[in-house]
Scaffold this active site. Structure first.
Site, short mmCIF file in Angstrom:
data_model
loop_
_atom_site.label_atom_id
_atom_site.label_comp_id
_atom_site.label_asym_id
_atom_site.label_seq_id
_atom_site.Cartn_x
_atom_site.Cartn_y
_atom_site.Cartn_z
N ASP A 1 -10.72 6.58 -1.96
CA ASP A 1 -10.50 6.57 -0.52
C ASP A 1 -10.22 5.14 -0.07
O ASP A 1 -10.85 4.20 -0.54
CB ASP A 1 -11.74 7.11 0.20
CG ASP A 1 -11.43 7.62 1.60
OD1 ASP A 1 -10.40 7.21 2.17
OD2 ASP A 1 -12.23 8.42 2.12
N ASP B 1 3.25 6.64 8.00
CA ASP B 1 2.37 5.48 7.75
C ASP B 1 2.98 4.16 8.24
O ASP B 1 2.89 3.12 7.59
CB ASP B 1 2.02 5.37 6.26
CG ASP B 1 1.01 6.41 5.84
OD1 ASP B 1 0.50 7.13 6.71
OD2 ASP B 1 0.73 6.51 4.63
N GLU C 1 7.21 4.17 3.82
CA GLU C 1 6.87 5.48 3.27
C GLU C 1 8.05 6.44 3.42
O GLU C 1 8.36 7.21 2.51
CB GLU C 1 5.64 6.05 3.98
CG GLU C 1 5.18 7.41 3.46
CD GLU C 1 4.19 7.32 2.31
OE1 GLU C 1 4.30 8.16 1.39
OE2 GLU C 1 3.32 6.43 2.33
N VAL D 1 -8.01 10.06 6.65
CA VAL D 1 -7.40 9.17 5.66
C VAL D 1 -7.97 9.50 4.28
O VAL D 1 -9.17 9.40 4.05
CB VAL D 1 -7.69 7.69 6.01
CG1 VAL D 1 -7.15 6.78 4.91
CG2 VAL D 1 -7.08 7.33 7.35
N ASN E 1 -2.50 7.97 3.39
CA ASN E 1 -2.64 8.73 2.14
C ASN E 1 -3.05 7.85 0.95
O ASN E 1 -3.05 8.31 -0.18
CB ASN E 1 -1.35 9.49 1.82
CG ASN E 1 -0.13 8.58 1.71
OD1 ASN E 1 -0.27 7.36 1.66
ND2 ASN E 1 1.04 9.17 1.66
N SER F 1 -16.23 21.13 -19.45
CA SER F 1 -16.61 19.83 -20.00
C SER F 1 -15.45 19.14 -20.70
O SER F 1 -15.38 17.91 -20.72
CB SER F 1 -17.78 20.00 -20.97
OG SER F 1 -17.49 20.95 -21.98
N ASN G 1 -10.18 4.39 3.28
CA ASN G 1 -10.89 4.21 4.54
C ASN G 1 -11.95 5.31 4.63
O ASN G 1 -11.66 6.42 5.07
CB ASN G 1 -9.94 4.28 5.73
CG ASN G 1 -10.63 3.94 7.05
OD1 ASN G 1 -11.86 3.95 7.14
ND2 ASN G 1 -9.85 3.65 8.07
N ASP G 2 -13.15 4.98 4.20
CA ASP G 2 -14.21 5.99 4.13
C ASP G 2 -14.92 6.17 5.48
O ASP G 2 -15.99 6.78 5.53
CB ASP G 2 -15.23 5.62 3.05
CG ASP G 2 -15.94 6.84 2.50
OD1 ASP G 2 -15.40 7.95 2.64
OD2 ASP G 2 -17.04 6.70 1.93
#
Length: 611
Positions: free
Chosen positions: A209, A227, A249, A217, A233, A267, A211-212
């Site tokens: 990410d 953008d 973009e 976003v 993205n 797994s 922008n957490d």
């Protein structure tokens, strides 16, 4: 502050993994719950873990000509400081008993049975990894139990069923269990299922990410207003070209056929790996365990190196080659657009929970290459169509891109009576056709489906059974045949139909796998669907081995040395190349177009902090 927080989380996750995580998922639906066991773990995996650790301690004492107590201290010293406290706690609790029993020449099987970490059910054989003692395994265990039963502290500890019983840890425990169960990042401030933290289901598993703090976003979404002002993205492409006023973009990615990659797997898809240096005494040092906290935080999986979503240079042998890296090289606009939604012990029975974990919003998504790894544990009692249908209903949106189905194979459910639980060709035909018909009513026009045949697992026994396992290399006393028999006895074998000395059962298992592959091949040849075309390819195990032989290697070197089952880093990389070339030459439409602006993108933009 962040370092201390991660130290605590690593320690706590280690405790919780002992309780909740193993190669077998928790039972769901009508499946019976396992009996209450120490730490709440399934008895088989508890036993395996105990035998492995006691074996390492015993061999350390032998290799360094030291006491068992000194060997345990040495092992704890090897472990990174973040986890040393936990190691010393266990050494204090179990150490005196382990030392006394080993000093009396009792092997790891006897020690773990006497500590009640290996349990024998009524009517069940005593499971053991090593050759039984001369006096017999039962006699040795009874003798050892008389020694350990006097320990009040040990009895009290074994009766403590859950670390989550601590009131102060209850909330944290519930959160970690929730994110593990739902395959969500532990640290995700905006709740969009993407993280800036690597492990604990962070960006090792999904694109990082950028922008957490903003839920709109995240990697793979449709760019917001091309953008022009910010990177919505997370592919590192944003802003406006001052020469013509066109957003970068739009200039570089519009119509570029961008495709991310999403894996629903088990797994193998998660790239399960236990470093052999953790158990090879002659190679063991503090350096061997540097990655231990990270490995536990990722549930002993290494998705950052996997054949589907890998993006980092491998540190576990071989090299990293993945479909994601190839898609990214083909189109730089695909940067960070990856999701690995896999779990150890994944199966058709829990595919719904995996599907729910995908971030998939039709109105915001560009396009995606969806791969589903169906598993070595498939029961004829479970409908593939039903599982997939429920999964799509959980989304409430159509899939975009394409679906590759196959990988290890729709074949087995872990039961002792393996043959009785094999999917029949008739069931395979019905389940797959129903699933494809359902897909046809939900996928957008122009999608693609690739059916992959089942692997011939005789490869494992044929190439490994008489070789020494890392635990057996010092004293030449543990072969893979012994390991497979031990796991099968404990009912935790990943594929008992192939990992068995019973040649008849191995052949019958491969015969059924071939029958099911032929079903898939016939479906791809004869069935037609309105919204997607359909392809078939054999599982590329033979080609992978041939490529490796050309490079001077041996087939056994393609299998994980500790578990003797999963494909290792080299096999994953070679397999990726084979699958890619097949798709490139026969089905180029499934990979999307190469972006002619890649060089310009790389020249203007550098990765914004990598992955």
């Amino acid at each position: 502050m962040k370092e201390s927080r991660q130290t605590f989380l690593n320690l706590f996750l280690l405790l919780l993994l002992l309780k909740t995580s193993s190669s077998s998922p928790p039972p769901r639906g009508k499946d019976p719950r396992p009996p209450s066991l120490p730490f709440g773990l399934y008895k088989g995996h508890t036993c395996v873990g105990c035998v492995l650790v006691v074996s390492v301690i015993e061999q350390l004492a032998q290799w360094h000509n030291s006491t068992v107590k000194a060997a345990m201290e040495r092992l704890c010293d090897y472990i990174p400081e973040k986890l040393q406290g936990f190691c010393y706690m266990l050494a204090e609790l179990y150490g005196p008993h382990i030392a006394e029993l080993i000093d009396r020449e009792m092997n790891a099987d006897v020690v773990c049975h006497s500590l009640r970490l290996c349990k024998q059910e009524p009517g069940q054989l005593l499971c053991h990894l090593y050759s039984p003692p001369k006096v017999g395994l039962s006699v040795a265990i009874r003798k050892a139990k008389r020694i350990t039963k006097t320990s009040k502290d040990l009895k009290s500890f074994l009766g403590f069923s859950s670390v989550c019983a601590f009131p102060l840890l209850a909330n944290l425990c519930e959160k970690i269990k929730y994110v593990l169960r739902n395959k969500l990042p532990f640290e995700d401030f905006d709740g969009d299922k993407f993280s800036t933290f690597p492990t604990l289901r962070g960006y090792h598993w999904r694109g990082r990410d950028c922008n957490d703090k903003n839920t709109t976003v995240y990697p793979g979404r449709r760019p917001d207003n091309w953008d022009a002002k910010s990177d919505s993205n997370c592919n590192g492409i944003w802003g406006v070209d001052p020469k013509d006023g066109i957003p970068y973009e739009e200039k570089f990615c519009k119509g570029a056929d961008s495709k991310g990659v999403v894996l629903l797997g088990d797994s193998a898809g998660a790239h399960f790996h236990i470093p052999p240096e953790w158990m090879t005494i002659t190679q063991m040092s503090a350096k061997s365990f540097v990655n231990l906290p990270m490995a536990f935080s990722d549930e002993l999986d290494w998705p950052q190196f996997s054949e589907i979503t890998g993006f980092l240079n491998s540190t576990i042998g071989g090299w990293t080659d993945s479909l994601y890296l190839r898609l990214r090289k083909r189109n730089r606009c695909n940067h960070r657009d990856l999701q690995n939604i896999s779990q150890n012990g994944g199966s058709s029975g829990n595919i719904l929970s995996l599907i729910k974990s995908i971030h998939y919003l039709a109105e915001a998504l560009l396009s995606a290459l969806i791969l589903t790894a169906v598993f070595c544990r498939f029961s004829s009692k479970t409908s593939l169509h039903h599982s997939i249908k429920r999964g799509y209903q959980a989304f409430g949106v159509p899939f975009w891109g394409f679906l590759i189905q196959g990988r290890i194979g729709i074949l087995f459910f872990r039961e002792r009576d393996t043959l009785a639980h094999m999917t029949t060709p008739k069931e395979m035909l019905s389940n797959v056709v129903q699933a494809l018909q359902y897909l046809d009513s939900h996928l957008p026009n122009g999608s693609h489906v690739i059916l992959t045949g089942l692997v011939d697992g005789r490869f494992l026994w044929d190439n490994l059974h008489d070789r020494y396992h890392p635990l057996g290399q010092l004293n030449k006393d543990v072969t893979y045949s012994q390991l497979y028999t031990f796991l099968d006895c404990l009912q935790v074998s990943p594929c008992s139909g192939w990992l068995t000395p019973n040649e008849t059962l191995r052949n019958l298992t491969s015969e059924r796998a071939l029958q099911l592959s032929n079903v898939l091949k016939e479906i791809a040849r004869s069935e037609k669907f309105a919204n997607f075309d359909i392809f078939y390819m054999d599982f590329p195990l033979r080609q992978t081995a041939e490529e490796w032989r050309k490079m001077g290697g041996e087939p056994w070197q393609l299998i994980e040395p500790v578990d003797g089952f999963h494909p290792n880093q080299i096999a994953a990389a070679l397999g990726t190349g084979i699958i890619w070339q097949r798709a490139l030459h026969e089905w180029p439409q499934v990979l999307g177009k190469a972006n002619p602006f890649n060089d310009q993108i790389e020249a203007i933009f550098k990765d914004q902090g990598g992955h």
